[in-house]
Design an enzyme around this catalytic site. Structure first.
Site, short mmCIF file in Angstrom:
data_model
loop_
_atom_site.label_atom_id
_atom_site.label_comp_id
_atom_site.label_asym_id
_atom_site.label_seq_id
_atom_site.Cartn_x
_atom_site.Cartn_y
_atom_site.Cartn_z
N GLY A 1 -38.65 20.93 1.53
CA GLY A 1 -38.03 21.68 2.62
C GLY A 1 -38.42 20.98 3.91
N THR A 2 -37.68 19.94 4.22
CA THR A 2 -38.11 19.08 5.33
C THR A 2 -37.85 19.69 6.71
OG1 THR A 2 -36.07 17.88 4.91
CG2 THR A 2 -38.12 16.87 4.15
N ASN A 3 -37.12 20.81 6.74
CA ASN A 3 -36.99 21.50 8.04
C ASN A 3 -38.35 22.08 8.42
OD1 ASN A 3 -34.27 20.97 7.75
ND2 ASN A 3 -33.81 23.00 6.93
N ASP A 4 -38.89 22.88 7.49
CA ASP A 4 -40.21 23.45 7.77
C ASP A 4 -41.29 22.39 7.76
OD1 ASP A 4 -40.29 26.28 8.34
OD2 ASP A 4 -39.27 26.54 6.42
N MET B 1 -18.60 -7.16 32.74
CA MET B 1 -17.56 -8.01 33.28
C MET B 1 -16.82 -8.62 32.12
SD MET B 1 -17.29 -11.51 35.29
CE MET B 1 -16.48 -12.31 33.93
N SER C 1 -38.95 20.89 -4.37
CA SER C 1 -37.83 20.57 -3.48
C SER C 1 -38.40 20.50 -2.07
CB SER C 1 -36.75 21.65 -3.58
OG SER C 1 -35.73 21.35 -2.66
N TYR D 1 -32.72 13.96 -6.48
CA TYR D 1 -31.48 14.39 -5.85
C TYR D 1 -31.67 14.74 -4.38
CZ TYR D 1 -33.12 19.24 -6.12
OH TYR D 1 -33.85 20.38 -5.97
N GLU E 1 -43.00 22.47 1.74
CA GLU E 1 -42.62 22.52 3.15
C GLU E 1 -43.81 22.80 4.06
OE1 GLU E 1 -39.57 25.53 3.61
OE2 GLU E 1 -40.49 26.83 2.15
N CYS F 1 -34.03 19.54 0.23
CA CYS F 1 -32.99 20.49 0.61
C CYS F 1 -33.01 20.79 2.11
CB CYS F 1 -33.09 21.77 -0.20
SG CYS F 1 -34.64 22.65 0.04
N ARG G 1 -33.45 30.17 -4.26
CA ARG G 1 -34.75 30.38 -3.62
C ARG G 1 -34.96 31.87 -3.42
NH1 ARG G 1 -35.65 27.96 2.20
NH2 ARG G 1 -34.45 29.78 2.86
N LYS H 1 -17.62 -13.04 20.40
CA LYS H 1 -16.44 -13.81 20.77
C LYS H 1 -16.69 -15.31 20.59
CE LYS H 1 -14.48 -12.37 24.59
NZ LYS H 1 -13.14 -11.77 24.62
N HIS I 1 -7.47 1.06 26.58
CA HIS I 1 -8.90 1.40 26.56
C HIS I 1 -9.13 2.74 25.87
CE1 HIS I 1 -12.63 3.08 28.32
NE2 HIS I 1 -13.06 1.84 28.10
N ARG J 1 -12.05 -10.76 15.81
CA ARG J 1 -13.29 -10.03 15.47
C ARG J 1 -12.91 -8.99 14.43
NH1 ARG J 1 -13.72 -6.79 21.22
NH2 ARG J 1 -11.63 -5.99 21.16
N ARG K 1 -15.32 -15.56 30.16
CA ARG K 1 -15.39 -14.23 29.57
C ARG K 1 -16.79 -13.93 29.06
NH1 ARG K 1 -9.65 -13.21 27.58
NH2 ARG K 1 -8.71 -15.24 27.75
N ARG L 1 -30.02 30.05 -0.27
CA ARG L 1 -30.96 30.83 0.54
C ARG L 1 -30.60 32.29 0.39
NH1 ARG L 1 -29.95 26.23 4.48
NH2 ARG L 1 -32.00 25.48 5.17
N GLY M 1 -17.51 -2.19 29.59
CA GLY M 1 -18.44 -1.82 30.66
C GLY M 1 -19.01 -3.03 31.33
C1 PEP Z 1 -36.55 23.76 4.87
O1 PEP Z 1 -37.49 24.29 5.40
O2 PEP Z 1 -36.34 22.53 4.90
C2 PEP Z 1 -35.56 24.56 4.14
C3 PEP Z 1 -34.58 23.98 3.49
O3 PEP Z 1 -35.64 25.89 4.26
P1 PEP Z 1 -35.18 26.72 5.54
O4 PEP Z 1 -34.39 25.82 6.41
O5 PEP Z 1 -34.38 27.84 4.99
O6 PEP Z 1 -36.47 27.15 6.11
MG MG Z 2 -38.05 26.32 4.87
#
Ligand code: PEP
Ligand code: MG
Length: 895
Positions: free
Chosen positions: A781-784, A112, A779, A866, A760, A846, A632, A31, A470, A354, A101, A576, A110
């Protein structure tokens, strides 16, 4: 500090010098920085000054004491305001009144908010009466001041003030404030002063300087109140940012019929349409509009409904000035502005500007329009839209052909449709949402205390307040569907009912709201997929020209693949195949395959699966014609497929022709203590080669079929999961290559294909140089990989991750946003090692992170080719990838 230059704690605007500018938002708050900027570009801003955020920080660092030098700087700055205005602070004959103000770096409900008319006391009120020639106005101003100051500075319960007004009205047998005279307000003031004295044990402060320092202290104090802390937590705002305080000469919108106050957006914040959009109230003070107590009137004639009188009609010259200011502001700020103004005796004053909060749809529309208008570059348009907010546009809307039972209608305050159980309090909304329930928060009006509940709710419905109330503003910022000001609906908190025209909905019963039309329905109304605007396509086109990362999708069903194509996916990054096996028709054959105790039994079961699997791939290849499709091979933690109930076991036994008891023993044999680290991924392909052979055959046969049918050969990329050692990939790859040769020989035709692996497991990343010898692509597999790098079970983390987030051990859930420090380091190693062996190895991601903007920025940095994400995140990823190419870090921004 060298001792000769004292720290500058106070910055003046509009009074002599303009010491601040828009770029000083960190120091002056949003402000204050913008008041200074507006004053310096010649817009009409009442003079004042800003006490910096550094004072707030110093105040908390120093046991709630102000830094030395502050008092003198405030005195000097106020003297400059006196000089400019010709009024004097505390002067009974010619009093200067100010507003106080808060103003943090980002707007923060939230805290004054505002104290108006500060400087009034038993003496100056007469001066104001004389100067304005309106005693009623002066006493009304005084009582407003005591009420605001009492509420926000002295913490007196507002009901006590309302009771006094009600008493006076009751005695006079009137219902409207407007019916009260100067004498009546004078009585109200006496009553108020007594209320304050009773509540605080001290008389209402008469010295304007005492008033000022108390108000400044209250602003700083409110930085640490619970609501502000909650808001900061929800919006990732650090506590050490602090707030600034703005002290500004009062202008009065309530001095008569030629005065007004209003709020507006320079473009429609819901749709983005290039029209001035807002409301004003004649003869009112700023807070009256925000409070939603009186119904504001529209600004432009075009937006007036029958019976409404626009500012364009009643104050044409002020309206013209407002339109001029709008143009100046947009050209200067090159963004849509949210402004507050006051009209005093037909003169327009700017009180705030603003960058306006807006819906995702409006954000997109405004960015594209402004680029087309030449106000900003296309790259800037791409930068401005928060990728995560696109989710809102991709949300379903109500199916127009669905049957519905209307309950009522309010304002279309924030678009999107939502459906859930009615709850009447923010606490209940939070509690139920935590249990996984969908709720609609229904309130007469909302206040800053409600934000956590609003956040937890699927949608918000209020019966009072306008488009700038609000509820409306906060819901739009959060991307929650909201219907506001549904005046035809009655909320009864005591009986926990929402009713209209004889229909009664009780707490816990379901309603549906449509934030795009303002409609409210009883029960749940079916929804349909969203239609995307032309601006959406335009912006996506610009993003595509900028980005270098390709965007693919994770999909295994034709519906998902088709949706993703429509959203612009450039192929499939993860199919998958195990997800294809849960179908009722197939699960029995899959179980037979797993339960068979020899290769022969497995082959029989696999023979049943082959035609299904081939058909699946044919459909995917058709949809993704000419694009890469990463398939896969089977990667099931076995327990996901094992029959559990007695019936399921008996069914599999009958199908194989085995004893149920033997089957039950086999189930016990196969069950694992730690299935995620068990017999899954390529381990399965190595122990049961028939499975991967069948899948490879299905892929090649399908590819040849689609190539023949369409003349466009698909590009299968066959991906082996859970590889940790080069040898694993060598063996499984050889199976695939052998099958390719066999099928190509049988059919007398070939397709191009490649074979690669997921990275992974930490071992895969650390030995990626060796694995790259036999891989055409990686690729991630960042989950595992997250699971294995942290040693954190994907299936069990929900039990303790919240505590980790709460205690700040982790900044973000690592399964949502990639942990750069650990998992990211592992990815980097694999990228470097993989490329060292094979410079042109194709690299993708992925895991779920492929659709998360911050993680996409990381993928850009390490040079992946990618990202692949679920279909609805494809547009998010396209935009995030473009921003990553422009060097934006993918962090969420508040408008
Ligand atoms: C992973 O592990 O990142 C993955 C893409 O495979 P999934 O989630 O099927 O284990
Ligand atoms: Mg996996």
């Amino acid at each position: 500090m060298d001792g000769t230059t004292a720290t500058k704690w106070v910055y003046s605007f509009g009074a002599g010098a303009n010491e601040g500018r828009a770029g000083m938002r960190n120091l002056l708050g949003g402000k204050g920085a913008n008041l200074a900027e507006m004053a310096s570009i010649g817009l009409p801003v009442p003079p004042g000054f800003t006490i910096t955020t550094e004072v707030c920080t110093a105040f908390y660092a120093n046991d709630r004491k102000y830094p030395s030098g502050l008092e003198k700087q405030v005195k000097d700055a106020l003297a400059a305001v006196e000089q400019t205005t010709g009024f004097r602070f505390g002067d009974p004959a010619n009093p200067l009144l100010v507003s106080v103000r808060s103003g943090a770096r980002v707007s923060m409900p939230g805290m004054m908010d505002t104290v108006l008319n500060l400087g009034l006391n038993d003496a100056t009120v007469d001066g104001l009466a004389r100067k304005s020639g309106d005693a009623r106005f002066a006493w009304d101003s005084y009582r407003r001041f005591i009420q605001m100051f009492g509420g926000v500075v002295l913490d007196v319960d507002h009901h006590r003030f309302e009771e006094i007004i009600d008493e006076v009205k009751h005695e006079k047998l009137v219902t409207e404030d407007t019916a009260l005279t100067a004498e009546d307000w004078q009585r109200v003031v006496s009553g108020y002063k007594k209320v304050v004295e009773d509540a605080t044990g001290k008389p209402f402060p008469q010295d304007p300087w005492d008033q000022l320092w108390a108000a400044v202290g209250a602003v700083f104090g409110s930085w640490m109140n619970q609501r502000a802390i909650t808001y900061r937590r929800l919006h990732d705002i650090p506590a050490d940012w602090g707030t600034a305080v703005n002290v500004q000469a009062m202008v009065f919108g309530n001095m008569g019929e030629d005065c007004a106050t209003g709020v507006c957006f320079t473009r429609d914040p819901s749709t983005g349409t290039n029209l001035l959009y807002g409301e004003f109230l004649v003869n009112a003070q700023g807070e009256d509009v925000v409070a939603g107590i009186r119904t504001p009137q529209p600004l432009s004639k075009a937006s007036a409904k029958p019976g409404e009188v626009s500012m364009e009609e009643v104050m044409p010259e002020v309206y013209a000035e407002l339109m001029r200011v709008r143009g100046v502001l947009e050209t200067h700020y090159r963004d849509m502005q949210d402004i507050e103004f006051t009209v005093q005796q037909r003169r327009l004053y700017m009180l705030q500007t603003r960058n306006g909060k807006r819906t995702a749809a409006a954000s997109l529309c405004i960015a594209v329009d402004m680029a087309n208008e030449g106000l900003i570059e296309r790259e800037e348009a791409v930068r401005r839209v928060n990728p995560a907010s696109l989710d809102q546009l991709l949300h379903p809307t109500l199916d127009p052909s669905a049957k519905r039972t209307p309950l009522g209608k309010g304002l279309p305050a924030s678009p999107g449709a939502a459906c859930g159980a009615v709850v009447f309090s923010a606490e209940e909304a939070e509690a139920r949402a935590q249990k996984g329930e969908s709720v609609i928060l229904v309130r007469i009006e909302t206040s800053p205390e409600d934000i956590a509940g609003m956040h937890a709710a699927k949608g918000i419905l209020t019966t009072r307040g306008g488009m700038t109330s609000h509820a409306a503003v906060v819901a739009r910022g959060m991307g929650r569907p909201c219907v506001a000001g549904a005046g035809g609906l009655a909320v009864d908190y005591t009986s926990q009912t929402l009713s209209a025209g004889g229909q009664v909905v009780r707490g816990g019963e379901t309603i549906t709201i449509d934030g795009a039309t303002g409609e409210v329905f009883v029960g749940s109304v079916p929804m349909i997929e969203p239609q995307l605007s032309d601006e959406f396509a335009t912006l996506m086109g610009w993003a595509d020209e900028i980005r270098t990362l390709k965007v693919r999708t994770n999909a295994e069903t034709p519906l998902d693949a088709d949706t993703a194509r429509k959203f612009g996916a450039e192929g499939i990054g993860l199919c998958r195949t195990e997800h294809m096996f849960f179908d009722a028709e197939r699960i029995l054959a899959v179980r037979e395959m797993i339960m068979a105790d020899d290769a022969e039994g497995r082959r029989r079961a696999i023979g049943k699966l082959l035609p299904h699997q081939r058909k699946d791939f044919v459909e995917l290849f058709r949809i993704m014609a000419g694009l890469p499709v990463t398939i896969r091979l089977l990667d099931p933690p076995l327990h996901e497929f094992l029959p559990h109930s007695e019936e399921e076991i008996a069914e599999v036994a009958a199908s194989i022709g085995a004893e149920a008891e033997a089957m039950a023993r086999r189930v016990a044999d196969l069950s694992e203590a730690n299935p995620m680290l068990g017999h899954r991924g390529c381990r399965l392909g190595i122990s049961y080669p028939e499975i991967y052979e069948m899948q490879a055959r299905a892929i090649f046969e399908a590819a040849l079929e689609v190539a023949k049918e369409t003349g466009k050969a698909p590009i299968p990329e066959i991906m082996i999961p859970l590889v940790g050692m080069k040898k694993e990939l060598e063996i499984t790859r050889a199976q695939v290559d052998r099958m390719a040769e066999a099928v190509f020989a049988e059919k007398g035709a070939k397709v191009e294909y490649s074979v690669g692996t997921m990275i992974e497991l930490p071992r895969a990343a650390l030995t990626a140089d060796r694995i790259a010898d036999v891989a055409d692509f990686f690729s991630f597999g960042t989950n595992d990989l997250t699971q294995t790098v942290f040693g954190l079970s994907r299936d069990d983390a929900g039990k303790f991750l919240p505590a980790y987030l709460e205690q700040g051990i982790l900044a973000k859930d690592p399964f949502v946003s990639l942990d750069r420090e650990g998992v990211g380091a592992m990815v980097k190693i694999a990228v470097e090692k993989g490329r060292a062996t094979k410079p042109d190895i194709k690299l993708g991601i992925c895991g779920e992170h492929g659709g998360d903007p911050a993680s996409i920025a990381f993928c850009q940095e390490v040079g992946l080719d990618y990202v692949s994400c679920s279909p609805y995140r494809v547009p998010v990823a396209r935009l995030a990838a473009a921003q990553a190419a422009l060097g934006v870090g993918g962090v969420d921004r508040t408008a």
